[in-house]
Structure formats: structure tokens, C-alpha cells
Design a protein around this motif. Structure first.
Motif: not given
Length: 539
Positions: A501-509
Motif C-alpha cells: 500500500t505504501n509502495l503505491q503511495g495510497l495514503y501519502f500526500n
């Protein structure tokens, strides 16, 4: 001389059917249990943990998380906790004003504290809470068998139960202490008894169905979909010419509403607050990911695609075969019963497609029991020859192999349309694949490969230190301890673990925060959800 009131002994054939039924339910139980034992607390489980015990003891909805969902799954999963004492009362004390925003928040810190307590050593309390959900899930299998048997006979019922027993999507959520499988079970049973009452006109089915309607309403707010759905089914039977009993329908609805009120201690205020909060949350948007794209408003086709790529192809084959056969070979005698199964599938898919809150397949999980009952119709096709029977056997073997091949990582299941779970992260993330469940697998990998330390960007709410993981935080969403996005410092050596999920940057600005890793080959994938990179091979 035998007493006439004594039950007749079961024939050998009936014994075999009972054994097969019990065996398939046991297979489901075994697979779900094995999946449970290898998973860390998932994202939602952490802030739900212990909530049911607090509600049962106090009957107050005055702490964070209490209005996120109706309380039934909280009650059920907290049953084991009622038999242990806890002196940590401070974590339930808050100074904030208990308004809707406060009550709808997720308090991960509270859950992490409870998970880290001595009472939960080796996740024994977490897993005993999950075991309660497994037992509820088994009810789905039992009623799938009963409904399919009523329409398609024992062969159809066994086939339906078979598809339940090896369903990766139901297995994925059947051992998580969340409301999804609880709703799926009671939603299905409520419709079953409504259908049963329409078919038999027996009042006991209306009262029993109303009881399960109440349990469905107490499971998730989407349980209210039962009201318009049952109205459609009622219209189908009325169109067929069946007599509709007003008293039975009143008993059904009245019993359901009574159970709902009883579950809240006859104070419906938290239920209204919860619906209000969820509607506000839906209107404000939710970060979503689909096939490389990001959106806060979702896509109308999100759940259709999720359904097509996360449902085993054998299930899809049988479903579309049954639908085609039903359309071509219309049977007036059974059409109302079969439409009672088809309408919920269409209704749920349409509702969530219109809602555009593109979060996860778990939102449409209730469609699967209806699908599995429908698969039983294949056994009723009289023109089936040896060639078709062989094809059915091959489809069943394909189905089994797909599920067993997941090695109990059912949450990450994707079918062959996208080349399996290895490529799942390219299409869907979050609870479709990566819900923070693979910290134990990460620890085992580190031990096996003698990795003493790892850089970690983790998507989840459990604590890596609970599993003895020696790590340095990399930017991770919603984790106060991790550096912010501007604090990204790429390590030049050592090992880096990044959740899909982080690799796809889902919940990052910045959705591209870890985009520099997408062209790099990980040296391992833990449960398909955590990617491990050897930094000396990245640059």
C-alpha cells in the motif's frame, strides 16, 4: 417392536452426506484457523480490540470508535475478554468532548496498548477473539447448505458448500475480528428466512428471520440495505401471484427492530450518530487506488473490477453458466426462489458502484453466499453428459488448487486474470491485499536469512516490536513515530521492507514517494504484502 415415535435410522447414503457436510465445514475451519495464527493484527482490528468488553460492561458509547459500526461484532469478538481481568482502565479515560467526530475516530494507541499487554502474550486474546468470528462464519456455510438443499437437492447443496469451504475471500475475513464476515453471515440468513416464509407461509420463519434481520442491522450500517432488497423480493413473489401475509411481514420487521434496540440497550442515539458519521465520511471522500490510478472520489466500476479479479475464475465460470442457463431455460416454478438469490447480488453490486466509496472487496462480501447457493443449480441440469461432468470436476480441482496455493495468505488472493497474487498490488491494495497482517512473516524471514535490522515502511496499526523486529522507521502513513514524507532518507545499504500500500503511495500526500522502487526487483515478498529490497542492488 420399535416405538413409532423413534426417529428412523439414517440410510448409509445419508450418513455419507452428513460426513461430507461436516468434512467441508471442518476444512473451512482448519484453513481459517491456520490463516489466523500467522497474521498480525490488521488495520481495523487494532482499534476495535477490547471495544466490545467496554460496551458490555458500561453500555456507554462515549469513547473513540464506538459509533464506527453497530456493536454486534464488537460484542462477539470480546466474549473471550470477559473471562480475563484488566487493570488498565486509564486507556479508556478521555478528556475530549464526546461529539460525533470524536466518537468516530480510531484510537490505535489504545488498541496497541491492549495488544502489548501480558494478557495478550503470543496473541492469545487476539486469536481467541478472532475464533469467535470463525464460529459465526461457519453459520454461513450451514445456511448455504440448507438453502441450496431446499432448491437444488443434496448434490447441489454439497457443491454449494464446497465452494464456500474453499472460498479465499470468505476465508480471508472469516478469522478477522471485524464486522465484515458478521454482516455477511446474518445478512444472508435474514434473506434466507424471509424467502422461507414466502415459500411456506409459516409464521415461525418470519419471527426467526426477524431475529437475524436484527443481528444484520447490528453488524454494519449497510444492513439497512435489507429493507429495499426484501421489498424487491416481496414484489417478485407478489408478481408470481403468491399471497402476501401482512402480519408475517410486520412480525419480521418488528422483531428485527426490537433486536436492534435491545443491542443498544434501548438507546438508539449511537446508531443514528454512526449513520450520520458514515454519511459525512462518505461525502468527504476516501483515498482510493485502482490499476495505478489514485482518486478521492472513487470509480463507479471499482467493485465490478475488484469482483472480477479477486473472485476465483472457477466461481465466475459457474456463476455465469447458471445465469445463462436460468435466462435460456426459464422455469416458472423456481424463478422466484432463484431471483431471491440473484437480486441480492445485483443489488449489492449496484449500491456500492453508485456510492463510489472505493475501499475494498470486503464491502461486497455478502454477495458470495448467494453465489455459492446458485452454483448448486449445475447439478440440476439434466442434459449433463460425462464430458460436462469431467469439466465440472476439473473446475473444482482448479478452484481447490487456487485456494491451497495461497498458503493461507487469503487476503492477498487475485485470480489468473491478473496473473495471480504476485501482481495484485498493481491493481488493488489496502484491505484487498495489504492490511498490516504480515509482521510475523517478516520476522520469520529475517530470522531465516539472519537479517538483524531492517528499514521499515509499514502499512498497518500493529507494533513491529511486538514480534521482535529490529527496525528503523521509514515514512509510513498515520504512524506518528515514523518520519514525515519530507523526512525520507533513502538507505544506501542494508535491507528495506515496504508494504504494498505504501509502495503505491495510497495514503501519502505524495503518491510517488516510493515510486523509485517500482522498477526494482524485491528479493522477497512476505505474504504478497511486504516487499523486501536489498539496497546494494537497488542503485
Amino acid at each position: 417392536m420399535l416405538n413409532k415415535t423413534m426417529p428412523k435410522p439414517l440410510k448409509p447414503r445419508n450418513y455419507l452426506l452428513k460426513i461430507l457436510q461436516a468434512f467441508l465445514l471442518f476444512i473451512f475451519l482448519l484453513q481459517s484457523g491456520l490463516g489466523m495464527l500467522q497474521e498480525s493484527s490488521t488495520w481495523d482490528e487494532t482499534h476495535y480490540f477490547g471495544l466490545g468488553k467496554y460496551l458490555i460492561n458500561n453500555m456507554k458509547w462515549d469513547v473513540p470508535g464506538t459509533i464506527l459500526h453497530p456493536p454486534l461484532s464488537f460484542y462477539i469478538s470480546s466474549i473471550p475478554m470477559m473471562f480475563v481481568s484488566s487493570d488498565n482502565k486509564e486507556i479508556w479515560q478521555y478528556n475530549d468532548k464526546p461529539n460525533i467526530e470524536f466518537l468516530g475516530e480510531a484510537d490505535n494507541h489504545r488498541g496497541q496498548t491492549l495488544l502489548s499487554s501480558a494478557l495478550n502474550k503470543n496473541n492469545r486474546l487476539l486469536n481467541s477473539s478472532r475464533a469467535m468470528i470463525i464460529l459465526i462464519s461457519l453459520l454461513s456455510g450451514l445456511y448455504i447448505y440448507l438453502w441450496s438443499n431446499a432448491i437444488y437437492g443434496k448434490k447441489g447443496a454439497l457443491l454449494s458448500l464446497f465452494f464456500f469451504a474453499f472460498s479465499p475471500n470468505l476465508l480471508a475475513h472469516s478469522h478477522l475480528a471485524t464486522p465484515d464476515m458478521v454482516l455477511t453471515t446474518f445478512f444472508f440468513i435474514a434473506v434466507f428466512y424471509y424467502w422461507k416464509n414466502l415459500e411456506t407461509q409459516k409464521r415461525k420463519h418470519a419471527v426467526t428471520g426477524g431475529f437475524f434481520l436484527g443481528l444484520a442491522l447490528m453488524s454494519k450500517f449497510t444492513g439497512v440495505l435489507l429493507f429495499p432488497l426484501l421489498l424487491v423480493i416481496l414484489c417478485i413473489y407478489r408478481f408470481k401471484g403468491e399471497k402476501i401475509n401482512f402480519i408475517d411481514n410486520t412480525l419480521y420487521i418488528g422483531t428485527g427492530l426490537f433486536i436492534l434496540l435491545l443491542g443498544y440497550g434501548f438507546d438508539i442515539t449511537p446508531y443514528i450518530q454512526g449513520i450520520t458519521f458514515q454519511l459525512q465520511h462518505a461525502n468527504s471522500g476516501h483515498s482510493s487506488f485502482l490499476m495505478g490510478e489514485h482518486s478521492s472520489s472513487g470509480w463507479w466500476y471499482y467493485y465490478i473490477i475488484a469482483f472480477l479479479i479477486k473472485t476465483p475464475i472457477p466461481t465466475l465460470i459457474l456463476l455465469f453458466t447458471v445465469l445463462l442457463f436460468t435466462a435460456v431455460k426459464f422455469n416458472p416454478k423456481s424463478y422466484a426462489s432463484e431471483y431471491s438469490l440473484i437480486v441480492p447480488i445485483i443489488f449489492i453490486l449496484l449500491f456500492f458502484s453508485v456510492m463510489h466509496q472505493s475501499i475494498g472487496l470486503r464491502y461486497i462480501l455478502p454477495v458470495y453466499p448467494f453465489i455459492f447457493v446458485l452454483t448448486g443449480k449445475i447439478t440440476q441440469v439434466k442434459t449433463v453428459k460425462k464430458r460436462e461432468k469431467l469439466a465440472l470436476l476439473l473446475v473444482m480441482l482448479w478452484y481447490i488448487s487456487g485456494t491451497l496455493g495461497m498458503n493461507n495468505h487469503y487476503l492477498a488472493y487475485f485470480n489468473e486474470f491478473v496473473h495471480g497474487p504476485e501482481n495484485g498490488y498493481k491493481y488493488l491494495v489496502d484491505s484487498n491485499l495489504d492490511w498490516g497482517q504480515d509482521l510475523p512473516g517478516l520476522k520469520k524471514y529475517m530470522e531465516k536469512n539472519e537479517i538483524k535490522h531492517i528499514y521499515l515502511s509499514y502499512y498497518g496499526t500493529d507494533l513491529p516490536e511486538r514480534y521482535g523486529i529490529n527496525y528503523t522507521w521509514m515514512p509510513s502513513p498515520l504512524y506518528a513515530e515514523s518520519p514525515g514524507e519530507d523526512g525520507l532518507r533513502i538507505p544506501l545499504e542494508g535491507f528495506l521492507a515496504v508494504s504494498a500500500t505504501n509502495l503505491q503511495g495510497l495514503y501519502f500526500n505524495n503518491n510517488e514517494l516510493y515510486a523509485w522502487l517500482k522498477n526494482c526487483n524485491p528479493i522477497a515478498k512476505i505474504g504478497y504484502s511486504i516487499f523486501i529490497y536489498d539496497m546494494k542492488h537497488v542503485f
